[in-house]
Design an enzyme around this catalytic site. Structure first.
Site, short mmCIF file in Angstrom:
data_model
loop_
_atom_site.label_atom_id
_atom_site.label_comp_id
_atom_site.label_asym_id
_atom_site.label_seq_id
_atom_site.Cartn_x
_atom_site.Cartn_y
_atom_site.Cartn_z
N GLU A 53 1.12 3.88 1.95
CA GLU A 53 1.75 4.25 3.22
C GLU A 53 2.92 3.32 3.54
O GLU A 53 3.97 3.77 4.00
CB GLU A 53 0.73 4.21 4.36
CG GLU A 53 -0.37 5.24 4.23
CD GLU A 53 -1.59 4.75 3.43
OE1 GLU A 53 -2.64 5.39 3.54
OE2 GLU A 53 -1.48 3.73 2.70
N HIS A 82 0.85 -1.19 0.00
CA HIS A 82 0.00 0.00 0.00
C HIS A 82 0.89 1.25 0.00
O HIS A 82 2.06 1.18 0.35
CB HIS A 82 -0.91 0.01 1.22
CG HIS A 82 -2.01 -1.00 1.17
ND1 HIS A 82 -3.13 -0.90 1.96
CD2 HIS A 82 -2.17 -2.13 0.43
CE1 HIS A 82 -3.93 -1.92 1.71
NE2 HIS A 82 -3.37 -2.68 0.79
#
Length: 156
Positions: A55, A53
């Site tokens: 992040e 992802h």
């Protein structure tokens, strides 16, 4: 740079990843002392990695650049409110603050709905959609016992 400038950089990372078919519409930057030290976008489908992802990829990039497993004094700007996995990664990385653009409902509206995970967490293990069953606890405690007495461990 302003908060909006950093958020624009996170959004640009999302757009870049989408345009290159790397993954979903998510981007993130990590800032320290006014400088972007980590950047990431969703790369789930291009790397066949469900943990890639935005992040997570930005945290990995920032930690590599800082030569540290902590993001002390850093600020994370992410184009969307973090999912439960990214939320956990953020807490482990320990930044000073997080700013997010779109929210959970915005993501759910385009097919990225994390609500089911939040519903699973408080359930008893046997009632989760993916059953969890503890086995071999006695065996699995050995590394914990050895960690407790390890003299040269790096605590975190």
């Amino acid at each position: 740079m302003t908060h909006e400038n950093y958020m624009t950089e996170a959004v640009n990372a999302a757009l870049h990843g989408m345009q290159n078919n790397e993954g979903g519409p998510f981007g993130c930057v990590v800032v320290k002392d006014g400088k972007i030290i980590g950047k990431g976008n969703n790369k789930v489908t291009s790397t066949n990695d469900p943990t890639a992802h935005a992040e997570i990829t930005a945290i990995r990039d920032a930690c590599k650049n800082l030569n540290s497993f902590q993001l002390d004094g850093c600020i994370i700007y992410t184009s969307c409110e973090p999912c439960p996995m990214c939320l956990g990664a953020i807490y482990w990385a320990r930044p000073a603050k997080v700013f997010y653009g779109s929210n959970q409902q915005d993501a759910a509206n385009i097919g990225f709905d994390d609500a089911f995970i939040y519903k699973e967490i408080p359930l008893p293990y046997e009632k989760r959609s993916i059953p969890f069953k503890q086995i071999g606890r006695e065996i699995a405690l050995e590394p914990f016992e050895k960690w407790t007495i390890k003299q040269d461990k790096i605590e975190y």
